[in-house]
Scaffold this motif. Structure first.
Motif, PDB file in Angstrom:
ATOM      1  N   UNK A 294      16.807 -13.619  20.215  1.00  0.00           N
ATOM      2  CA  UNK A 294      16.000 -12.471  20.555  1.00  0.00           C
ATOM      3  C   UNK A 294      14.497 -12.749  20.089  1.00  0.00           C
ATOM      4  N   UNK A 295      14.488 -13.039  18.840  1.00  0.00           N
ATOM      5  CA  UNK A 295      13.374 -13.216  17.863  1.00  0.00           C
ATOM      6  C   UNK A 295      12.445 -14.585  18.260  1.00  0.00           C
ATOM      7  N   UNK A 296      12.781 -15.289  19.180  1.00  0.00           N
ATOM      8  CA  UNK A 296      12.068 -16.476  19.444  1.00  0.00           C
ATOM      9  C   UNK A 296      10.892 -16.280  20.422  1.00  0.00           C
ATOM     10  N   UNK A 297       9.811 -17.039  19.991  1.00  0.00           N
ATOM     11  CA  UNK A 297       8.576 -17.142  20.673  1.00  0.00           C
ATOM     12  C   UNK A 297       8.573 -17.993  22.012  1.00  0.00           C
ATOM     13  N   UNK A 298       7.715 -17.886  22.951  1.00  0.00           N
ATOM     14  CA  UNK A 298       7.771 -18.474  24.144  1.00  0.00           C
ATOM     15  C   UNK A 298       7.979 -20.011  24.167  1.00  0.00           C
ATOM     16  N   UNK A 299       7.188 -20.812  22.941  1.00  0.00           N
ATOM     17  CA  UNK A 299       7.416 -22.395  22.886  1.00  0.00           C
ATOM     18  C   UNK A 299       8.988 -22.704  22.532  1.00  0.00           C
ATOM     19  N   UNK A 300       9.708 -21.729  21.673  1.00  0.00           N
ATOM     20  CA  UNK A 300      10.975 -22.171  21.336  1.00  0.00           C
ATOM     21  C   UNK A 300      11.890 -21.913  22.375  1.00  0.00           C
ATOM     22  N   UNK A 301      11.568 -20.890  23.315  1.00  0.00           N
ATOM     23  CA  UNK A 301      12.424 -20.601  24.471  1.00  0.00           C
ATOM     24  C   UNK A 301      12.349 -21.542  25.609  1.00  0.00           C
TER      25      UNK A 301
END
Length: 174
Positions: free
Chosen positions: A138-145
């Motif tokens: 849930x708490x991930x940013x776009x690059x991590x996703x």
């Protein structure tokens, strides 16, 4: 159930392989899948390879009923299993098989904790087979996703997968 003896025959050969030989066998299956060979034809070898890798890495061997559950999931059916019956281990079978095409395979669970836990528990199996694993939280940013979705297998929640799909559709439409 008729495939179980076939899987066991392959498994008896795979347990004798070294780690690099198992990775090479996995790569061979990946090439065959990407070349267009039907995944259903690769199922006995893929399931046997995962079974052998699980036994070697996490000291768990899929029971025959888990193989049947994995086949049901692979073919798009629902497999109901109670707590403690090995859903996490069972899921490695169809996940690995579907990942062979290089288009990604996703496992949706109910919360971030289970997604991360299951990915971490099963990661040694996938690592041995040269298969990458990502987790969407849930708490991930776009690059991590993006990095997690770029893996061969991605664990996450149904909610996150759904909202990511909707966000991507909005970006495409813009």
């Amino acid at each position: 159930r008729s495939l179980i003896p076939v899987i066991e025959t392959y498994e008896s050969d795979y347990v004798k392989l070294t780690d690099p030989q198992m990775r090479k066998e996995s790569l061979s299956l990946r090439y065959r899948a990407k070349a267009g060979e039907k995944l259903a034809l690769l199922l006995p070898q893929a399931f046997a390879l995962v079974r052998a890798a699980a036994q070697r890495t996490v000291q768990m061997r899929h029971f025959d009923v888990q193989l049947v559950g994995g086949m049901a999931l692979f073919h798009g059916s629902i497999a109901e299993m109670d707590t403690g019956e090995g859903k996490t281990l069972t899921a490695t079978l169809p996940l690995y098989l579907h990942s062979l095409r290089g288009k990604g395979a996703h496992l949706a669970t109910v919360n971030d904790y289970l997604a991360a836990r299951d990915a971490d528990l099963m990661r040694p199996i996938y690592d041995l087979l040269g298969t990458s694993v990502g987790v969407v939280q849930t708490d991930m940013g776009r690059p991590q996703r993006r990095e997690a979705y770029g893996c061969d297998i991605t664990y996450g929640t149904a909610k996150e997968f759904g909202f990511d799909f909707l966000r991507d559709q909005l970006v495409i439409r813009r």
